[in-house]
Design a protein around this motif. Structure first.
Motif, PDB file in Angstrom:
ATOM      1  N   ARG A  26     102.355 -67.058  -0.966  1.00 20.88           N
ATOM      2  CA  ARG A  26     103.400 -68.066  -0.814  1.00 20.88           C
ATOM      3  C   ARG A  26     103.911 -67.996   0.616  1.00 20.88           C
ATOM      4  N   GLU A  95      96.172 -73.895   0.839  1.00 13.81           N
ATOM      5  CA  GLU A  95      97.154 -74.588   1.666  1.00 13.81           C
ATOM      6  C   GLU A  95      97.799 -73.639   2.666  1.00 13.81           C
ATOM      7  N   ARG A 431      94.890 -71.944 -14.957  1.00 13.88           N
ATOM      8  CA  ARG A 431      94.732 -72.809 -13.791  1.00 13.88           C
ATOM      9  C   ARG A 431      93.244 -72.909 -13.478  1.00 13.88           C
ATOM     10  N   ALA A 454      96.375 -78.821  -6.895  1.00 14.20           N
ATOM     11  CA  ALA A 454      97.789 -78.816  -6.505  1.00 14.20           C
ATOM     12  C   ALA A 454      98.504 -77.619  -7.120  1.00 14.20           C
ATOM     13  N   TYR A 455      98.148 -76.426  -6.664  1.00 12.50           N
ATOM     14  CA  TYR A 455      98.726 -75.199  -7.218  1.00 12.50           C
ATOM     15  C   TYR A 455     100.178 -75.045  -6.771  1.00 12.50           C
ATOM     16  N   GLY A 456     101.007 -74.627  -7.708  1.00  7.18           N
ATOM     17  CA  GLY A 456     102.408 -74.334  -7.401  1.00  7.18           C
ATOM     18  C   GLY A 456     102.843 -73.082  -8.140  1.00  7.18           C
ATOM     19  N   ASP A 457     104.029 -72.592  -7.800  1.00  9.62           N
ATOM     20  CA  ASP A 457     104.544 -71.381  -8.426  1.00  9.62           C
ATOM     21  C   ASP A 457     104.891 -71.633  -9.889  1.00  9.62           C
ATOM     22  N   ASP A 459     107.685 -70.650 -12.363  1.00 10.32           N
ATOM     23  CA  ASP A 459     109.047 -70.110 -12.381  1.00 10.32           C
ATOM     24  C   ASP A 459     109.453 -69.879 -13.831  1.00 10.32           C
ATOM     25  N   PHE A 477     100.383 -68.886 -10.734  1.00 14.04           N
ATOM     26  CA  PHE A 477     100.257 -70.250 -10.240  1.00 14.04           C
ATOM     27  C   PHE A 477     100.017 -71.221 -11.398  1.00 14.04           C
ATOM     28  N   GLY A 480     100.475 -77.638 -13.041  1.00 17.84           N
ATOM     29  CA  GLY A 480     101.434 -78.535 -13.681  1.00 17.84           C
ATOM     30  C   GLY A 480     100.838 -79.550 -14.626  1.00 17.84           C
TER      31      GLY A 480
END
Length: 514
Positions: A26, A95, A431, A454-457, A459, A477, A480
């Motif tokens: 990150r 990214e 993922r 489109a990997y994201g954290d 939470d 990861f 979504g």
């Protein structure tokens, strides 16, 4: 070269031929990291060690280990002014890598490798942020990276090296003249490679605090080494015993169908034992973790390794953890398990993944929940710990499948409660990774690759779990997307509950030991 303390392994009195950069998971410039340990970049260190022994001055900047932000990482690379910057590309952190690459001085040539580079070379070569990419290395890089450091023009004769022709704008590929040499370049003899120079790894070896597994082993095995470890912990190091995997789990980047060019090789036992002893003599290491795809994955290899471990009395001097394969361990006898225990096996990491036999079949795991419970019971009854990895939200997963996994994890915990060995559950949201069988299935079904990337954290704080409970930042990861019948909110609340329950089990055992 200027004094840059975060760059490891390089000679500061000489100009830098290459700086190997491990991008952060990150951007810690935006949000400081919670945990302070990450797995060492052994693959990168292997390449750096080989290049160093070939006479080049190289260093490693592990931005993840140091918790660096993107711009801070780029500034350090620019200040070091290497001829080459080299990066290992992973899909969830691409990214981060691309943004670092875009901020590098144009005089620094860029080379990349890794799973993501292998899966999507054309996409990476076309990324304007990778404008100074001069070599994309597909597969194992030791020999070819050293050749590129010797002379960039050698890329024309190196197999599995691609780049974009600046004049024509087309993709160019190296064409080797010697087929035998080409095979050696793509799959080097891993017994001939030098042992990893640990100067390149800022967190390995490391001092590990006593664990519940150490405490249980001190009771069940009662050796001086384990008694000391239960009080003070071990000095531990990570090690690779093999390369490649013969299985085809649909979600895995190491799946054999995703790596048809990869020759599966196992290091000879004497070569492995030589590194164990070297690490003990130089750093006082008494515990080792085999982090390759599948160390305990083939019966005849297990037998060969354990025969040598017995001969060298490894179990009297060290303990070790390893990756294992459930269907292989299901076939070995109690006598063979006893030999693993006598040789120092402390814990096995198992890809359990699901408690639903329907999902396990979709994953091509070649196991079932009953087999997993049988294997786990035999392992923990022999005093061998189990670390189980689980995936929630796999494509096609139903509410019943999810509940089956929750029951499965609780069953495994109950099995461990009355045995000398422990069971730890490590649970993740699904993922997709490019190049894997399930990626092909998802894109064929109409999923947009850009959306899948489109990997994201993840939470989990709203559901009562936080990063400190996960022990490491790795792989938390999500893209979504709801891939099965279960809404993501339910997947994540279940993930948080299981994470919190495992954390509470860890805390309870620590308090009991205290």
């Amino acid at each position: 070269m200027p004094q840059l303390p975060l760059i490891t392994g390089a000679d500061p009195a000489r100009s830098l031929d290459a700086l190997f950069v491990n991008a952060p998971l990150r951007d810690y410039g935006q949000r400081p990291r919670t945990n302070d340990y990450t797995l060492p970049v052994l693959g990168m260190a292997y390449i750096a060690t080989y290049a160093q022994q070939a006479g080049f001055n190289v260093g490693v900047l592990d931005a993840e280990a140091h918790g660096l932000g993107i711009m801070e990482t780029a500034k350090l690379v620019n200040a070091a002014a290497p001829r080459w910057a080299a990066m290992n590309l992973l899909a969830p952190t691409y990214e981060m890598s691309a943004r670092i690459a875009a901020a590098l001085d144009p005089d620094i040539a860029l080379m990349v490798g890794g799973h993501h580079a292998k899966a999507m070379p054309a996409r990476i070569l076309a990324d304007p942020r990778m404008a100074n990419l001069r070599a994309l290395v597909l597969g194992e890089g030791e020999l070819r990276v050293a050749a590129l450091l010797e002379d960039e023009q050698r890329r024309r004769e190196l197999p599995g090296v691609v780049w974009r022709d600046r004049l024509l704008g087309t993709q160019a590929t190296g064409i080797p003249d010697d087929k035998k040499l080409s095979a050696q370049m793509l799959g080097p003899d891993i017994n001939a490679l030098p042992y990893v120079n640990r100067a390149f790894l800022p967190q390995d070896p490391y001092q590990a605090a006593p664990t519940e597994t150490d405490r249980r082993l001190a009771v069940s095995r009662n050796t001086a080494l384990l008694q000391h470890a239960a009080r003070a912990g071990h000095t531990e190091a990570n090690i690779v015993g093999s390369r490649g995997c013969p299985y085809n789990c649909t979600f895995c980047g190491a799946a054999v169908s995703a790596n048809p060019d990869l020759l599966i090789r196992v290091r000879g036992p004497e070569n492995i034992i030589g590194e164990l002893d070297m690490l003990h003599d130089e750093y006082g290491v008494t515990a080792f973790r085999f982090v390759d795809d599948l160390f305990l994955g083939v019966g005849r290899v297990i037998d060969e390794q354990m025969e040598a471990f017995t001969r060298h009395k490894i179990g009297e001097r060290y303990v070790w953890d390893a990756t294992g394969r459930i269907n292989v361990l299901d076939r070995i006898s109690d006598q063979e398990l006893d030999r693993l225990v006598a040789n120092g096996l402390r814990e096995v990491a198992l890809g359990i993944e699901s408690g639903s036999n329907r999902i396990l079949k979709a994953m091509d795991k070649r196991i079932n929940a009953e087999m997993t419970e049988r294997v786990a019971r035999r392992l923990v009854e022999h005093g061998i710990g189990v670390k189980g990895y689980f995936i929630l939200g796999f494509p096609g997963e139903s509410h019943d499948d999810l509940e089956a996994t929750v029951r499965h994890i609780h069953n495994l915990w109950r099995i461990a409660d009355s045995a000398p060995g422990d069971v730890r559950a490590s649970v993740f949201e699904f993922r997709p990774y490019p190049g894997t069988p399930v990626w092909q299935t998802l894109t064929a079904a109409g999923h947009d690759p850009d959306t899948l990337l489109a990997y994201g954290d993840v939470d989990l704080t709203e559901d009562g779990a936080d990063e400190s409970m996960r022990q490491r930042d790795e792989f938390n990861f999500s893209v979504g997307i709801q891939f099965g019948d279960v809404p993501l909110t339910k997947v994540r609340s279940t993930l948080a509950t299981l994470t919190r329950e495992q954390h509470e089990r860890n805390q309870a055992t620590q308090e009991t030991a205290a």
